[in-house]
Design a protein around this motif. Structure first.
Motif, short mmCIF file in Angstrom:
data_model
loop_
_atom_site.label_atom_id
_atom_site.label_comp_id
_atom_site.label_asym_id
_atom_site.label_seq_id
_atom_site.Cartn_x
_atom_site.Cartn_y
_atom_site.Cartn_z
N ARG A 265 1.84 6.28 5.44
CA ARG A 265 0.37 5.56 5.47
C ARG A 265 0.70 4.11 5.08
O ARG A 265 1.14 3.75 4.05
CB ARG A 265 -0.65 6.09 4.44
N ALA A 266 0.29 3.00 6.04
CA ALA A 266 0.64 1.57 5.72
C ALA A 266 -0.57 1.18 5.21
O ALA A 266 -1.79 1.06 5.98
CB ALA A 266 0.97 1.17 7.19
N TYR A 267 -0.64 0.23 4.22
CA TYR A 267 -1.68 -0.49 3.75
C TYR A 267 -1.44 -2.10 4.04
O TYR A 267 -0.57 -2.69 3.56
CB TYR A 267 -1.72 -0.33 2.40
N PRO A 268 -2.18 -2.60 4.92
CA PRO A 268 -2.21 -3.99 5.22
C PRO A 268 -2.17 -5.01 4.23
O PRO A 268 -2.49 -4.74 2.86
CB PRO A 268 -3.03 -4.27 6.06
N VAL A 269 -1.66 -6.12 4.39
CA VAL A 269 -1.61 -7.19 3.14
C VAL A 269 -2.75 -7.36 2.41
O VAL A 269 -4.07 -7.65 3.37
CB VAL A 269 -1.13 -8.65 3.65
N GLY A 270 -3.03 -7.50 1.20
CA GLY A 270 -4.39 -7.76 0.41
C GLY A 270 -4.22 -9.23 -0.11
O GLY A 270 -3.22 -10.03 0.24
N SER A 271 -5.13 -9.48 -0.94
CA SER A 271 -5.20 -10.73 -1.30
C SER A 271 -4.14 -11.34 -2.21
O SER A 271 -3.71 -12.35 -2.41
CB SER A 271 -6.53 -11.01 -2.34
N ASN A 272 -3.14 -10.24 -2.73
CA ASN A 272 -2.25 -10.44 -3.47
C ASN A 272 -0.79 -10.87 -2.64
O ASN A 272 0.35 -11.14 -3.32
CB ASN A 272 -1.83 -9.27 -4.61
N GLY A 273 -0.98 -10.95 -1.47
CA GLY A 273 0.24 -11.17 -0.58
C GLY A 273 1.06 -9.85 -0.46
O GLY A 273 2.37 -10.15 -0.03
#
Length: 220
Positions: free
Chosen positions: A78-86
């Protein structure tokens, strides 16, 4: 200070975290300072592209190594796209996988075969749940614990233990599974390859944003 990509493992999962190393961004420092939003967009796209690349690469590698259908391995990733933390993350469930998902099971008089594996004395049947699986009676002379990892053979049961008592507790069954323990040593190599690929994508995305910026400046 960013140290680049890294990975962590637990008893049942592996997690690869992708993030750009600040040293890789030095060549683009002036551009990033001039157009910070474009640099952030480029970095986000590069990480997300690397996550998709890594998911595809790992699924193929594990499928080939363990003789499991690539589609079944991908379901564990499962891939989790970039969040606010980069940061972008790729989660990999490494609990044993049901042997029935490794390929197309074939029932014979001797047992069940799937993806080059043979389970003597086993049968392919929907015992409970929404799909059929490969089962064997634990009292069978063909029962081998190594072919049925995560199956607890006892007088009690439940869906989570990998076995079920059929007709009361007289005929306990074990579900055939494939261990993914052998993938553990590869996490470090996968993370390094992802870091290298991230740098390639980052250069392309930053160059793309730079060209857009330059073309816009010319028009102005």
């Amino acid at each position: 200070m960013s140290v680049g990509s890294y990975h962590k493992q637990s008893a049942s999962t592996g997690l690869i975290t992708l993030q750009a190393d600040q040293t890789d961004l030095k060549a683009f420092a002036d551009f990033a300072a001039l157009v910070p939003k474009a640099a952030i967009v480029a970095q986000r796209r590069a990480i997300n592209r690397t996550l998709r690349w890594l998911r595809t690469y790992i699924a193929r590698a594990v499928g080939q190594q363990e003789r499991i259908a690539v589609a079944a391995v991908r379901q564990r990733l499962r891939a989790y796209p970039v969040g606010s933390n980069g940061q972008g993350k790729l989660w990999f469930g490494i609990d044993p996988i049901e042997a029935s998902r490794a390929g197309r099971p074939r029932q014979t008089r001797a047992g069940v075969s799937v993806a080059g594996r043979r389970y003597e004395g086993a049968f392919y049947k929907k015992v409970y749940g929404g799909q059929s699986d490969i089962w064997i009676r634990t009292a069978s002379k063909h029962f081998k614990a190594s072919d049925y990892p995560d199956s607890e053979v006892s007088g009690r049961g439940g869906a989570s233990s990998g076995w079920i008592a059929e007709n009361g507790s007289r005929y306990p069954l074990a579900k055939a599974k494939i261990s993914l323990a052998d993938v553990r040593p590869h996490f470090d190599a996968w993370t390094k390859r992802a870091d290298e690929q991230l740098l390639k994508f980052l250069k392309r995305e930053l160059n793309f944003e730079l060209q857009k910026y330059l073309q816009g400046s010319v028009r102005v």
